[in-house]
Scaffold this motif. Structure first.
Motif, PDB file in Angstrom:
ATOM      1  N   ASP A  14       0.861  -1.176   0.000  1.00  0.00           N
ATOM      2  CA  ASP A  14       0.000   0.000   0.000  1.00  0.00           C
ATOM      3  C   ASP A  14       0.902   1.231   0.000  1.00  0.00           C
ATOM      4  N   CYS A  15       0.717   2.090  -0.976  1.00  0.00           N
ATOM      5  CA  CYS A  15       1.591   3.267  -1.111  1.00  0.00           C
ATOM      6  C   CYS A  15       1.532   4.156   0.122  1.00  0.00           C
ATOM      7  N   ARG A  16       0.325   4.324   0.668  1.00  0.00           N
ATOM      8  CA  ARG A  16       0.171   5.203   1.828  1.00  0.00           C
ATOM      9  C   ARG A  16       0.872   4.638   3.056  1.00  0.00           C
ATOM     10  N   ALA A  17       0.828   3.308   3.214  1.00  0.00           N
ATOM     11  CA  ALA A  17       1.504   2.674   4.344  1.00  0.00           C
ATOM     12  C   ALA A  17       3.015   2.823   4.209  1.00  0.00           C
ATOM     13  N   GLN A  18       3.519   2.657   2.991  1.00  0.00           N
ATOM     14  CA  GLN A  18       4.954   2.772   2.794  1.00  0.00           C
ATOM     15  C   GLN A  18       5.431   4.204   3.053  1.00  0.00           C
ATOM     16  N   ILE A  19       4.632   5.171   2.632  1.00  0.00           N
ATOM     17  CA  ILE A  19       4.976   6.575   2.876  1.00  0.00           C
ATOM     18  C   ILE A  19       4.990   6.858   4.378  1.00  0.00           C
ATOM     19  N   ALA A  20       3.965   6.360   5.077  1.00  0.00           N
ATOM     20  CA  ALA A  20       3.843   6.627   6.508  1.00  0.00           C
ATOM     21  C   ALA A  20       4.978   5.999   7.309  1.00  0.00           C
ATOM     22  N   LEU A  21       5.430   4.803   6.889  1.00  0.00           N
ATOM     23  CA  LEU A  21       6.444   4.091   7.658  1.00  0.00           C
ATOM     24  C   LEU A  21       7.873   4.454   7.268  1.00  0.00           C
ATOM     25  N   PHE A  22       8.105   4.577   5.964  1.00  0.00           N
ATOM     26  CA  PHE A  22       9.482   4.742   5.500  1.00  0.00           C
ATOM     27  C   PHE A  22       9.715   5.967   4.621  1.00  0.00           C
ATOM     28  N   GLY A  23       8.637   6.634   4.235  1.00  0.00           N
ATOM     29  CA  GLY A  23       8.800   7.787   3.362  1.00  0.00           C
ATOM     30  C   GLY A  23       8.932   7.427   1.903  1.00  0.00           C
ATOM     31  N   GLY A  24       8.791   6.164   1.565  1.00  0.00           N
ATOM     32  CA  GLY A  24       8.902   5.734   0.179  1.00  0.00           C
ATOM     33  C   GLY A  24      10.281   5.180  -0.125  1.00  0.00           C
ATOM     34  N   LYS A  25      10.322   4.101  -0.914  1.00  0.00           N
ATOM     35  CA  LYS A  25      11.600   3.436  -1.169  1.00  0.00           C
ATOM     36  C   LYS A  25      12.416   4.091  -2.275  1.00  0.00           C
ATOM     37  N   LYS A  26      11.793   4.901  -3.126  1.00  0.00           N
ATOM     38  CA  LYS A  26      12.512   5.493  -4.245  1.00  0.00           C
ATOM     39  C   LYS A  26      13.304   6.732  -3.820  1.00  0.00           C
ATOM     40  N   GLU A  27      14.431   6.924  -4.458  1.00  0.00           N
ATOM     41  CA  GLU A  27      15.220   8.124  -4.200  1.00  0.00           C
ATOM     42  C   GLU A  27      14.462   9.374  -4.609  1.00  0.00           C
ATOM     43  N   CYS A  28      13.720   9.288  -5.693  1.00  0.00           N
ATOM     44  CA  CYS A  28      12.942  10.432  -6.170  1.00  0.00           C
ATOM     45  C   CYS A  28      11.702  10.615  -5.310  1.00  0.00           C
ATOM     46  N   ASN A  29      11.594  11.763  -4.665  1.00  0.00           N
ATOM     47  CA  ASN A  29      10.449  12.031  -3.808  1.00  0.00           C
ATOM     48  C   ASN A  29       9.175  12.300  -4.602  1.00  0.00           C
ATOM     49  N   TYR A  30       9.306  12.447  -5.905  1.00  0.00           N
ATOM     50  CA  TYR A  30       8.158  12.746  -6.760  1.00  0.00           C
ATOM     51  C   TYR A  30       7.720  11.525  -7.564  1.00  0.00           C
ATOM     52  N   GLY A  31       8.349  10.384  -7.326  1.00  0.00           N
ATOM     53  CA  GLY A  31       8.098   9.212  -8.158  1.00  0.00           C
ATOM     54  C   GLY A  31       6.979   8.324  -7.671  1.00  0.00           C
ATOM     55  N   CYS A  32       6.412   7.561  -8.608  1.00  0.00           N
ATOM     56  CA  CYS A  32       5.384   6.573  -8.285  1.00  0.00           C
ATOM     57  C   CYS A  32       5.995   5.484  -7.416  1.00  0.00           C
ATOM     58  N   ILE A  33       5.343   5.151  -6.317  1.00  0.00           N
ATOM     59  CA  ILE A  33       5.852   4.147  -5.395  1.00  0.00           C
ATOM     60  C   ILE A  33       5.668   2.739  -5.961  1.00  0.00           C
ATOM     61  N   GLY A  34       4.587   2.536  -6.681  1.00  0.00           N
ATOM     62  CA  GLY A  34       4.396   1.268  -7.370  1.00  0.00           C
ATOM     63  C   GLY A  34       3.745   0.163  -6.571  1.00  0.00           C
ATOM     64  N   CYS A  35       3.157   0.470  -5.416  1.00  0.00           N
ATOM     65  CA  CYS A  35       2.488  -0.565  -4.622  1.00  0.00           C
ATOM     66  C   CYS A  35       1.069  -0.843  -5.123  1.00  0.00           C
ATOM     67  N   GLY A  36       0.550   0.010  -5.987  1.00  0.00           N
ATOM     68  CA  GLY A  36      -0.741  -0.256  -6.606  1.00  0.00           C
ATOM     69  C   GLY A  36      -1.963   0.140  -5.809  1.00  0.00           C
ATOM     70  N   THR A  37      -1.837   1.106  -4.905  1.00  0.00           N
ATOM     71  CA  THR A  37      -3.018   1.574  -4.173  1.00  0.00           C
ATOM     72  C   THR A  37      -4.044   2.148  -5.142  1.00  0.00           C
ATOM     73  N   CYS A  38      -3.570   2.868  -6.137  1.00  0.00           N
ATOM     74  CA  CYS A  38      -4.471   3.430  -7.145  1.00  0.00           C
ATOM     75  C   CYS A  38      -5.190   2.319  -7.900  1.00  0.00           C
TER      76      CYS A  38
END
Length: 266
Positions: A124-148
């Motif tokens: 879940d993209c929102r969970a990953q953001i909340a816990l780790f801030g996202g795995k990608k170096e680019c803060n503007y990039g698609c996380i790719g967990c497929g919440t959308c």
């Protein structure tokens, strides 16, 4: 035996009384709907997606019947639904070219976008953001967990190779993917728009390129090639939504992009 039968009889009697009470309450507080509202409701597709801005098809039908919404209020129904609703309302259906479609403003797939770490957890993209801030170096990039992808009721968006892609033919612009994306990189654009810049990174070119091989590096080549089609804002190329732009010139500008982050629609 009496100890068993008595509780059963009491529960049965109570259930019968409650059923009668609920029936009386339902009749007393029933919300009456007009014949017109019922007819409008029957003309709607019944998806209850909320894309119209009202609470489901019932809310949309009530708004149309009361003159609070246009006969074209149903976003997903298209011209066929608009014509059917217009017939019920006794008005003329006016053709509209305001169809929209969702666009994911990112092109950073698994081969192009650099990762800070390997993620293993809740998809879940929102969970990953909340816990780790996202795995990608680019803060503007698609996380790719497929919440959308999970929230789309029309099977119009899917994650391919680490980045979400929209099926333009299936998308009805309900906006659910826009609301679900924690990165705010999904937006609704006119369907007639002929080009889109698939990047949201506003960092300086060299910094953006370090994090993603397909990032916009603000080289300005697209804007110089076709000034009417692109302009630079905050280190990022921004496309013109004018549907009358020249497709061939847009293609020339896209070909000039060194990182190929401009998509032109035929």
């Amino acid at each position: 035996m009496n100890e068993i039968l008595l509780p059963v009889l009491v529960l049965g009697a109570l259930g019968f009384l409650f059923a009668i009470a609920l029936g009386l309450i339902s009749s007393k507080f029933k919300v009456e709907t007009s014949v017109t509202e019922e007819a409008v409701r029957n003309a709607l597709p019944g998806a209850n997606c909320g894309a119209c801005g009202y609470p489901g098809c019932d809310g949309c039908a009530a708004a149309i019947a009361n003159g609070e919404a246009p006969v074209s209020a149903c976003v997903i129904g298209g011209p066929t639904t608009t014509e059917a609703v217009a017939k019920v309302m006794g008005v003329e259906a006016v053709a509209s070219d305001n169809r929209q479609v969702a666009v994911v403003k990112c092109n950073g797939d698994c081969e192009s976008a650099k990762d800070l770490f390997e993620y293993s957890g809740l998809e879940d993209c929102r969970a990953q953001i909340a816990l780790f801030g996202g795995k990608k170096e680019c803060n503007y990039g698609c996380i790719g967990c497929g919440t959308c992808e999970k929230v789309c009721p029309f099977d119009a968006i899917h994650v391919h190779n680490g980045v979400a892609k929209v099926d333009r033919d299936k998308c009805v612009a309900c906006g659910k993917c826009v609301e679900a994306c924690p990165k705010d990189i999904i937006t609704l654009v006119p369907y007639a728009q002929k080009a889109v810049v698939l990047c949201s990174n506003q960092e300086k070119g060299k910094d953006a390129r370090k994090k993603c091989d397909k990032a916009c590096i603000a080289c300005t080549l697209c804007a110089k090639t076709y000034p009417e089609g692109f302009e630079m804002k905050k280190n990022l190329s921004v496309e013109n939504i004018n549907p009358d732009l020249d497709v061939e010139l847009l293609k020339q500008a896209a070909d000039k992009c060194p990182n190929k982050c401009i998509k032109v629609f035929e």
